[in-house]
Design a protein around this motif. Structure first.
Motif: not given
Length: 445
Positions: A119, A132, A193
């Motif tokens: 992230q 991701n 995600g």
């Protein structure tokens, strides 16, 4: 005078058994042998991986050429991941159980750290709308959430085993805390995600661990209800997930306002395969009609090229792998082995069911790969390490250890220096045979 001895009465002749019945008894005896689970796990995973490499090469050629890449581009990357995964499998299969338990916390900490990095702007990579991934270098990327599955299995198994040793699992708070909060933390990092498919697999692993720990029905139903409510909220708040849900049972690519192109063309691929398929490499749907032909929908290409016979073979291999995992978990006395083997079996079985169910149009498309089969090194590496865990646990059964010891080279010891008068020491296999008789448990042949 010699008196003839009376003739001994002959035993009544037993009529030969029916061929089907005799085959059943032979198969039953072979199925109950100590090394059956070991051979099923090793052989089944090997066949799935090799067949997956063949199908990845066949299904990915057109995609690679459309991207101006060599036709074997994806196959070479998958082959490299398979070679590295084979090393991880061998290492995991030779590790003692204590080392597996010692790795639980480092793997969990590493997985959480990588999922947090996903992230971070500039580090995380978005693929198909889901952030991701982490770019490692060049064209290589890793998906940390795949390693989160392995982390939850090992850490959860170690946690529950320690609590069982202290007789704490009879209290619901010790059964839930900290297992459920840690699992929800992993789920939250994954859902940030947008990858709900991996979150479903992680939830299945959590439920499997709670079930093996003996969670009461009320507690199990409560956790399941909370997960169902959260899942419903996540589906309702996402137009993409709602569209996937509406494509269940669709027979036309454009079902009203919803685009069901991928789901419908997956059914087309399976339907055109027939009994024995159109031939390896002869798929039509992979020519740009079927998205993700070498990843999430590789089972559809398998059905088109190898037919019903090929798809049933894949299903049979996964069924054998699942049975072997359940057998290992059910026959051990070590709580960690039971929880870890059950968690790995739940992981692989649930992921295979969700992927194949989506291809067949029975479940919504969740975007999860077929374990050991689909393209993707990030999914292949932790899965092969988990298979190595099952192999190690299958080898560690007392009867299996004795059976493997009997297969060692049967060399006698050297003669003593006393010449011809010295006696030869007993052969080693006699010792192994006595050891095997003492180690067998009841009910095993």
């Amino acid at each position: 005078m010699y008196k003839r001895q009376p003739k001994r009465p002959t035993a009544p002749r037993i009529p030969p058994q029916n061929g089907v019945l005799a085959f059943y008894h032979r198969a039953r005896r072979g199925w109950d042998r100590p090394l059956t689970a070991y051979y099923l796990i090793f052989g089944g995973s090997l066949l799935i991986t090799v067949l997956g490499l063949v199908m990845v090469y066949s299904a990915s050629q057109i995609t690679a050429l459309q991207m101006s890449l060599p036709g074997s581009y994806f196959f070479r990357k998958q082959l490299l991941a398979a070679v590295i995964g084979a090393g991880l499998l061998f290492a995991a299969s030779r590790m003692p159980v204590k080392l597996h338990r010692a790795l639980a916390y480092p793997i969990l900490a590493g997985a959480v750290f990588l999922m947090v990095l996903v992230q971070v702007p500039g580090i995380g990579v978005s693929v198909n709308g889901n952030q991701n991934w982490i770019a490692v270098g060049g064209s290589f990327q890793i998906q940390p959430s795949e390693f989160g599955k392995l982390a939850l299995v090992l850490w959860g198994a170690d946690l529950l085993a320690r609590k069982q040793d202290k007789r704490l699992l009879t209290q619901w708070k010790h059964m839930l805390v900290p297992l459920v909060p840690a699992a929800f933390m992993l789920l939250g990092l994954i859902m940030i995600g947008g990858d709900m498919g991996t979150a479903i697999i992680l939830t299945a692993i959590l439920f499997g661990l709670l079930w093996l720990a003996g969670a009461p029905t009320r507690l199990f139903a409560g956790v399941l209800s909370v997960a169902a409510v959260l899942g419903l909220i996540l589906i309702r708040t996402s137009p993409n997930r709602m569209a996937r849900l509406q494509c269940l049972g669709a027979t036309e690519p454009q079902s009203g306002p919803v685009d069901c192109w991928q789901a419908v063309h997956g059914i087309y691929a399976l339907a055109s395969g027939g009994i024995f398929g159109s031939g390896l490499g002869a798929s039509v749907e992979k020519w740009g009609q079927l998205p993700e032909a070498h990843t999430d929908f590789i089972f559809a290409v398998t059905g088109e090229e190898l037919g019903l016979a090929g798809t049933l073979s894949v299903l049979a291999l996964f069924a054998a792998l699942g049975y072997a995992g359940i057998r290992v978990a059910g026959r051990t006395e070590d709580p960690f082995v039971r929880y870890a083997a059950g968690g790995v079996t739940t992981w692989i079985t649930a992921q295979a069911v969700i992927n194949i169910g989506a291809v067949l149009g029975l479940l919504p498309i969740a975007g999860v790969p077929l374990p050991l089969f689909s393209y993707g090194g990030s999914a292949l590496l932790p899965t092969m390490f988990a298979i190595g865990l099952l192999i190690a646990f299958a080898r560690d059964e007392p009867a299996a250890r004795a059976a493997l010891a009997m297969r060692q080279p049967r060399f006698g010891r050297k003669r003593g220096a006393g010449g011809t008068g010295s006696k030869r020491s007993p052969r080693r296999w006699n010792t192994m045979r006595r050891r095997a008789s003492a180690a067998r448990t009841s009910g095993e042949r």
